[in-house]
Enzyme design. Sequence first.
Site, short mmCIF file in Angstrom:
data_model
loop_
_atom_site.label_atom_id
_atom_site.label_comp_id
_atom_site.label_asym_id
_atom_site.label_seq_id
_atom_site.Cartn_x
_atom_site.Cartn_y
_atom_site.Cartn_z
N TYR A 33 4.43 -0.83 23.41
CA TYR A 33 3.79 0.47 23.46
C TYR A 33 2.98 0.73 22.20
O TYR A 33 3.11 0.03 21.20
CB TYR A 33 4.83 1.57 23.67
N LYS A 151 5.83 -4.21 18.60
CA LYS A 151 6.14 -2.81 18.92
C LYS A 151 6.66 -2.71 20.35
O LYS A 151 5.94 -2.32 21.28
CB LYS A 151 4.90 -1.93 18.71
N GLU A 183 12.58 -0.16 6.79
CA GLU A 183 11.66 0.93 7.15
C GLU A 183 12.46 2.09 7.70
O GLU A 183 13.68 2.03 7.83
CB GLU A 183 10.63 0.43 8.17
N LEU A 207 7.54 -3.12 11.18
CA LEU A 207 6.34 -2.91 11.97
C LEU A 207 5.12 -2.88 11.05
O LEU A 207 5.15 -2.28 9.98
CB LEU A 207 6.43 -1.58 12.72
#
Length: 287
Positions: A33, A151, A183, A207
Site C-alpha cells: 500500500y 510497505k 522506527e 521503511l
Amino acid sequence: MTRTVYVNGEYLPENEAKISIFDRAFLMADGVYEVTSVLDGKLIDFEGHRVRLERSLRELDMPKPEAFDDLLEIHRELVRINDIEEGMIYLQITRGAPDDRDFVFPDPETTPATLVLFTQNKPGLANNPTAQKGIKVISIEDARWGRRDIKTVQLLYPSMGKMMAKKAGADDAWMVQDGFVTEGTSNNAYFIKGNTIVTRALSNDILHGITRAAVLRFAAEAQMQVEERNFTIEEAKQADEAFITSASTFVMPVVDIDGTAIGTGKPGNRALRLREIYLEESRKAAV
C-alpha cells in the site's frame, strides 16, 4: 456524504465496493500500500510514492495492475469527486483473488492483481495543533518481520504498538531491535543534538520514507548536519529535540520518550522550522 472509491477500474459508492473473500490480502496479508497526502487539493510527492510502490511490487514478485500507469489520473479523479482539500489517499494492490485459498502464488495470467483506492478527508491536516505541543512516545520491542523496507499491509504489530502507547498514556511507540531504535509504528524516528539530525540509515530494517527523504534534503539545504546511523533510546533522551516524519504527520515534534522530557519538554525550534519548510516546499511541488 458517501465517499466514491476505486475498485479494479470502477468508481463506486463506498457502500457498494466489494472484493472477494479469497483475496490474498485478506487471507495472507499479501498486498502492498501507499498513502499520499493531499494539500490544497493537490498530491504531495506523488512520484516518490509511485516509485516506492513499484519497488514494493518488484520485491514481492507481485504483478502490477493494468491501471498502474493511470494512477496519477485516478488519484486526481478521487480528489475531485470527493472534494478533498486536505486529506489522504490510500492505495492498496494485492496479488488478487484466486478461486481458493493456497499458499502458492496464483498464476498472474488467470488471477489479476486487485487495485483499491479511497480518500480520507482530513481538514486541518497541515495546521495540526498537535505539532505545537508535540507527542509522547514509548519504546517497545520490534517484533515485525525482517523486510520493513517493503510497505506491506502486515500492520498488526504496528497497530498493537500504537495500542501499547495509548495504554501507557502516550501517543506512539518507537521500536527497538538489538538495542537500537528502528522506527516508529508508522513513521521514521529522529533526534537533534546541536545542529545535527540523527536517524537510522536505510536498510531492510526500516521503511524508506518518502517524507524522510524530502526532510533530510531540506535539512541539508538549511545547513544542518545529518548522521544516518544506529542510535539508542538513551541517546535520544539526551537530545535537544526529537521528531518523527510520515506522509500524514509531515514533521511532528516528540517531546517525551518513556517519561523523559526531551530538551525543554516542548517542540524545538529546529523541528518546527523543518515542518514549515517541508510544507512550504511540498506545496510548491504538489501535483
